[in-house]
Design a protein around this motif. Sequence first.
Motif, PDB file in Angstrom:
ATOM      1  N   ARG A  24     -20.497  51.660   1.047  1.00 23.46           N
ATOM      2  CA  ARG A  24     -21.647  51.508   1.943  1.00 23.46           C
ATOM      3  C   ARG A  24     -21.909  50.031   2.211  1.00 23.46           C
ATOM      4  O   ARG A  24     -21.832  49.218   1.293  1.00 23.46           O
ATOM      5  N   PRO A  25     -22.174  49.649   3.507  1.00 26.40           N
ATOM      6  CA  PRO A  25     -22.465  48.236   3.758  1.00 26.40           C
ATOM      7  C   PRO A  25     -23.746  47.824   3.039  1.00 26.40           C
ATOM      8  O   PRO A  25     -24.681  48.604   2.933  1.00 26.40           O
ATOM      9  N   HIS A  26     -23.734  46.596   2.546  1.00 29.11           N
ATOM     10  CA  HIS A  26     -24.875  46.136   1.755  1.00 29.11           C
ATOM     11  C   HIS A  26     -26.116  45.946   2.609  1.00 29.11           C
ATOM     12  O   HIS A  26     -26.141  45.160   3.540  1.00 29.11           O
ATOM     13  N   ASN A  27     -27.111  46.672   2.266  1.00 29.73           N
ATOM     14  CA  ASN A  27     -28.381  46.574   2.966  1.00 29.73           C
ATOM     15  C   ASN A  27     -29.271  45.602   2.188  1.00 29.73           C
ATOM     16  O   ASN A  27     -29.426  45.737   0.978  1.00 29.73           O
ATOM     17  N   PHE A  28     -29.846  44.637   2.894  1.00 28.60           N
ATOM     18  CA  PHE A  28     -30.634  43.614   2.209  1.00 28.60           C
ATOM     19  C   PHE A  28     -31.841  44.227   1.495  1.00 28.60           C
ATOM     20  O   PHE A  28     -32.130  43.892   0.348  1.00 28.60           O
TER      21      PHE A  28
END
Lengths: 185, 146
Positions: free
Chosen positions: B40-44
């Motif tokens: 999963r792309p890193h969500n801030f």
Amino acid sequence: MKMPAVAESEQLPVQQAREGKPEAWDILFRRYQLPLYVYVFELVRNEQTSLDIVQEVFIAAARHIGGLRESDKFGSWLFGIAHQKVIQLWRKRDGKEVLFDEVPESPDAFEDGPDDLLIRREQEAEFMNLLNQLPLPQRSVLLLHFVEDFPLEEIARITETQLGTVKSRIHYAKKLMRKLLEEKE
Amino acid sequence: MKTPGDILFARHQAAAPKLDAIRREIVQELNNQETKEQSRPHNFVAWFLCCSNKLWLELVWPCRRIWTGLAAVWILIFVFNFSQRDPAELMARKSPPPSPEMILTFSEQQRLLAELTRLNETQAVEPPKRFMPQPRSEGRIEALTA
């Protein structure tokens, strides 16, 4: 055959499990699966229910590991979850409070070590029979004492009872078992 | 002779394969979750929440009594500091605004003070008398003749 009960923090990868590493969980589950099963089975007396409870305990542990304050108390924390699950089951079954008949406290009377009760081969069946005849609260503390050799303070924390109560429950349960075993000889 | 623990474990050893299967199933599930999280792309926001949760659990939650104690000490210090504030400052805040006569007198006094200072300054600026050096012997003779 008995599981090691000491130096858990040195050997068990609780910190890695906190970080969500599956291999750490594998080690922890492997270490506790049989003691947990023995504890649960001897209280609920049903294989499938016991397996279900062990599974639920593992899932709950993986979900709520953040709530564990001291890593070296992982074992007692896990047994605490199992104990709660068993109590929930008893409540569902009986629809009433289960923990129950108190025995008089005698904190100074507790002198026994974990392995002081030795059983001969021919007495094994009798021992199991006697264990199953014990009232649930006494059986519960005695099992924690036999299976994991937990300190009394941790047994008190797992079962959410007073230390004095735990001491007297173990003392009276062992006394009763010893007496019955001697009578059968 | 066996201990009760030995008897109990031996009695339930047969359940080990089923327990192994349960363990493998859960670990597999945990593995899948980990793989999903890694892909999963890193969500801030998620990262920030995760960090704050970790900080909360590792720094604050285990020593919450200490933190509560510290907070109580800070509150006490604040209350003490507040109660010890300069009363003159408080009085000045509480007192009514000055009357026009008072302001007039005050400005008159200021004007006088300014004048006095200016006078002093002009005196201070006056150049010093020039000093004419004389030979020492001449000075002595003058004194003797006098």
